[in-house]
Motif scaffolding. Structure first.
Motif, PDB file in Angstrom:
ATOM      1  N   SER A   1     125.767  97.399  47.005  1.00 28.09           N
ATOM      2  CA  SER A   1     126.330  98.710  46.689  1.00 28.09           C
ATOM      3  C   SER A   1     127.478  98.575  45.709  1.00 28.09           C
ATOM      4  CB  SER A   1     126.797  99.418  47.964  1.00 28.09           C
ATOM      5  OG  SER A   1     127.788  98.654  48.630  1.00 28.09           O
TER       6      SER A   1
ATOM      7  N   TRP B   1     117.696  96.785  38.087  1.00 28.20           N
ATOM      8  CA  TRP B   1     118.763  97.775  37.952  1.00 28.20           C
ATOM      9  C   TRP B   1     119.991  96.949  37.574  1.00 28.20           C
ATOM     10  CZ3 TRP B   1     117.327 102.585  37.742  1.00 28.20           C
ATOM     11  CH2 TRP B   1     116.281 103.068  38.539  1.00 28.20           C
TER      12      TRP B   1
ATOM     13  N   THR C   1     120.358  94.312  50.037  1.00 27.06           N
ATOM     14  CA  THR C   1     120.917  95.465  49.344  1.00 27.06           C
ATOM     15  C   THR C   1     122.241  95.089  48.681  1.00 27.06           C
ATOM     16  OG1 THR C   1     122.323  96.348  51.124  1.00 27.06           O
ATOM     17  CG2 THR C   1     119.975  96.881  51.220  1.00 27.06           C
TER      18      THR C   1
ATOM     19  N   GLU D   1     123.430  95.179  36.681  1.00 31.29           N
ATOM     20  CA  GLU D   1     124.746  95.412  37.260  1.00 31.29           C
ATOM     21  C   GLU D   1     125.606  96.325  36.391  1.00 31.29           C
ATOM     22  OE1 GLU D   1     128.721  92.871  38.554  1.00 31.29           O
ATOM     23  OE2 GLU D   1     126.740  91.907  38.651  1.00 31.29           O
TER      24      GLU D   1
ATOM     25  N   MET E   1     115.835  94.081  42.709  1.00 30.46           N
ATOM     26  CA  MET E   1     116.905  95.012  42.350  1.00 30.46           C
ATOM     27  C   MET E   1     117.674  94.564  41.115  1.00 30.46           C
ATOM     28  SD  MET E   1     119.809  94.409  45.272  1.00 30.46           S
ATOM     29  CE  MET E   1     120.548  92.826  45.624  1.00 30.46           C
TER      30      MET E   1
ATOM     31  N   LEU F   1     118.889 103.679  44.227  1.00 30.62           N
ATOM     32  CA  LEU F   1     118.061 103.232  43.110  1.00 30.62           C
ATOM     33  C   LEU F   1     116.817 102.527  43.645  1.00 30.62           C
ATOM     34  CD1 LEU F   1     120.850 101.746  40.795  1.00 30.62           C
ATOM     35  CD2 LEU F   1     119.938 104.081  40.833  1.00 30.62           C
TER      36      LEU F   1
ATOM     37  N   ARG G   1     121.466  99.602  45.332  1.00 30.05           N
ATOM     38  CA  ARG G   1     120.199  99.041  44.864  1.00 30.05           C
ATOM     39  C   ARG G   1     119.706  98.063  45.929  1.00 30.05           C
ATOM     40  NH1 ARG G   1     121.722  94.656  39.999  1.00 30.05           N
ATOM     41  NH2 ARG G   1     123.094  93.330  41.266  1.00 30.05           N
ATOM     42  N   TYR G   2     118.399  97.781  45.937  1.00 31.10           N
ATOM     43  CA  TYR G   2     117.876  96.879  46.970  1.00 31.10           C
ATOM     44  C   TYR G   2     116.601  96.204  46.495  1.00 31.10           C
ATOM     45  CZ  TYR G   2     114.452 100.572  48.197  1.00 31.10           C
ATOM     46  OH  TYR G   2     113.447 101.507  48.164  1.00 31.10           O
ATOM     47  N   ASP G   3     116.307  95.055  47.113  1.00 34.59           N
ATOM     48  CA  ASP G   3     115.067  94.335  46.847  1.00 34.59           C
ATOM     49  C   ASP G   3     113.953  94.897  47.719  1.00 34.59           C
ATOM     50  OD1 ASP G   3     116.251  92.434  45.102  1.00 34.59           O
ATOM     51  OD2 ASP G   3     116.843  91.158  46.788  1.00 34.59           O
TER      52      ASP G   3
ATOM     53  N   VAL H   1     126.630 103.836  44.607  1.00 38.73           N
ATOM     54  CA  VAL H   1     125.319 103.384  44.125  1.00 38.73           C
ATOM     55  C   VAL H   1     124.786 102.255  44.991  1.00 38.73           C
ATOM     56  CG1 VAL H   1     124.075 102.444  42.141  1.00 38.73           C
ATOM     57  CG2 VAL H   1     125.981 104.030  41.783  1.00 38.73           C
TER      58      VAL H   1
ATOM     59  N   CYS I   1     124.629  99.875  36.987  1.00 39.15           N
ATOM     60  CA  CYS I   1     125.102 100.331  38.305  1.00 39.15           C
ATOM     61  C   CYS I   1     126.595 100.631  38.279  1.00 39.15           C
ATOM     62  CB  CYS I   1     124.797  99.276  39.367  1.00 39.15           C
ATOM     63  SG  CYS I   1     123.037  98.974  39.646  1.00 39.15           S
TER      64      CYS I   1
ATOM     65  N   MET J   1     113.481 100.505  42.563  1.00 43.22           N
ATOM     66  CA  MET J   1     112.853  99.786  41.465  1.00 43.22           C
ATOM     67  C   MET J   1     111.331  99.842  41.588  1.00 43.22           C
ATOM     68  SD  MET J   1     112.765  98.211  38.685  1.00 43.22           S
ATOM     69  CE  MET J   1     114.463  98.591  38.321  1.00 43.22           C
TER      70      MET J   1
END
Length: 283
Positions: A17, A39, A15, A41, A36, A28, A56-58, A54, A44, A30
């Motif tokens: 943030s 999304w 992840t 950078e 991720m 978020l 985002r994660y794989d 915010v 974000c 995907m």
């Protein structure tokens, strides 16, 4: 912030943030087969600059999250829905505004149905109805079908994978706007080089549903914004219109001549819409 690998229920997920943890959280999600990094950078950071925390994660089998043997993922779509909850738990967040793109939008819908207390609002981008309805929706464009049926990554090497993914990005762009091949190639190359096993993402092609919710979309009770490109070749605009119609109070923002996903030319429009949708008092 730096990437952070979390482990919840024995599952390792990577992840990252952005922003102040005291701000309203935005998760978020995907699409399948994509890490991720998609999304971007800059996108974000624009959301974070607007006063959002915010994350985002794989997904599993993408980026630096856990990977599985080819053809044997050992998890289902329902597990990917639960992974979103795992990410929130690891960050100490009870509920978040959830933004999903492509199949990530379907996962976001299923999350709202399976774990309604975890979702404060939904933003569904370039996606379709996760639960079948009673109306037929238009198929992908002929150009998309032609590519999907004919194109293959010709070899296991990174360069073949990169060429295939860049060609796919060109098709997804929809053809009505200039395609920034240099930017797409840079993103794809970083994605390939960063992944534990880039080929593992193909496991997403063989996932079974598992125990996903079957409730109608009309039972989603959180504020929902649908964002959809008018030139989306995978899910023509009618898919977005149907989503906004089926979810009570759903609103549609159509992006003229935009394809599938979030192009850089639309970042300002999309960020402004997400910030407005997730503002206090809105949701």
């Amino acid at each position: 912030m730096a990437e952070r690998v979390i482990e919840v229920d024995g599952i390792e997920l990577c992840t990252e943030s952005f922003g102040d943890p005291s701000d309203p959280p935005v998760l978020l999600v995907m699409g399948l087969g994509a890490s991720m990094l998609w999304w971007e950078e800059g996108f974000c950071r624009m959301l974070a600059a607007g006063g959002r925390f915010v994350i985002r994660y794989d997904h599993r089998d993408t980026g630096r999250s856990v990977t599985y043997p080819p053809g044997r993922p050992g998890y289902t779509t329902a597990d990917l829905v639960d992974d979103a909850v795992r990410v929130l738990r690891a960050h100490g967040i009870a509920a978040a505004h959830v933004v999903g793109v492509s199949a990530g939008g379907a996962l976001a819908q299923l999350l709202a149905l399976a774990h309604p207390g975890r979702v404060r609002s939904l933003v569904l981008i370039s996606t379709s109805c996760a639960v079948p309805g009673d109306r037929e929706l238009p198929p992908p464009t002929k150009e998309f079908v032609r590519f999907a049926s004919a194109a293959r990554a010709d070899g296991p090497d990174a360069e073949s994978a990169i060429e295939h993914q860049v060609a796919y990005a060109r098709v997804l762009a929809g053809g009505r706007r200039p395609f920034d091949e240099a930017a797409a190639r840079d993103l794809v190359r970083r994605d390939v080089e960063r992944a534990h096993d880039f080929g593992a993402a193909r496991n997403h092609d063989v996932l079974t549903d598992g125990e996903v919710p079957r409730a109608p979309l009309s039972s989603i009770a959180v504020p929902t914004l649908v964002i959809h490109g008018t030139a989306d070749p995978m899910f023509p605009l009618r898919h977005g219109e149907a989503l906004a119609e089926r979810i009570p109070g759903g609103r549609l923002l159509a992006l003229r001549d935009a394809g599938h996903g979030i192009g850089r030319a639309d970042w300002s429009t999309v960020v402004a819409a997400v910030l407005d949708h997730t503002a206090a008092g809105r949701s």
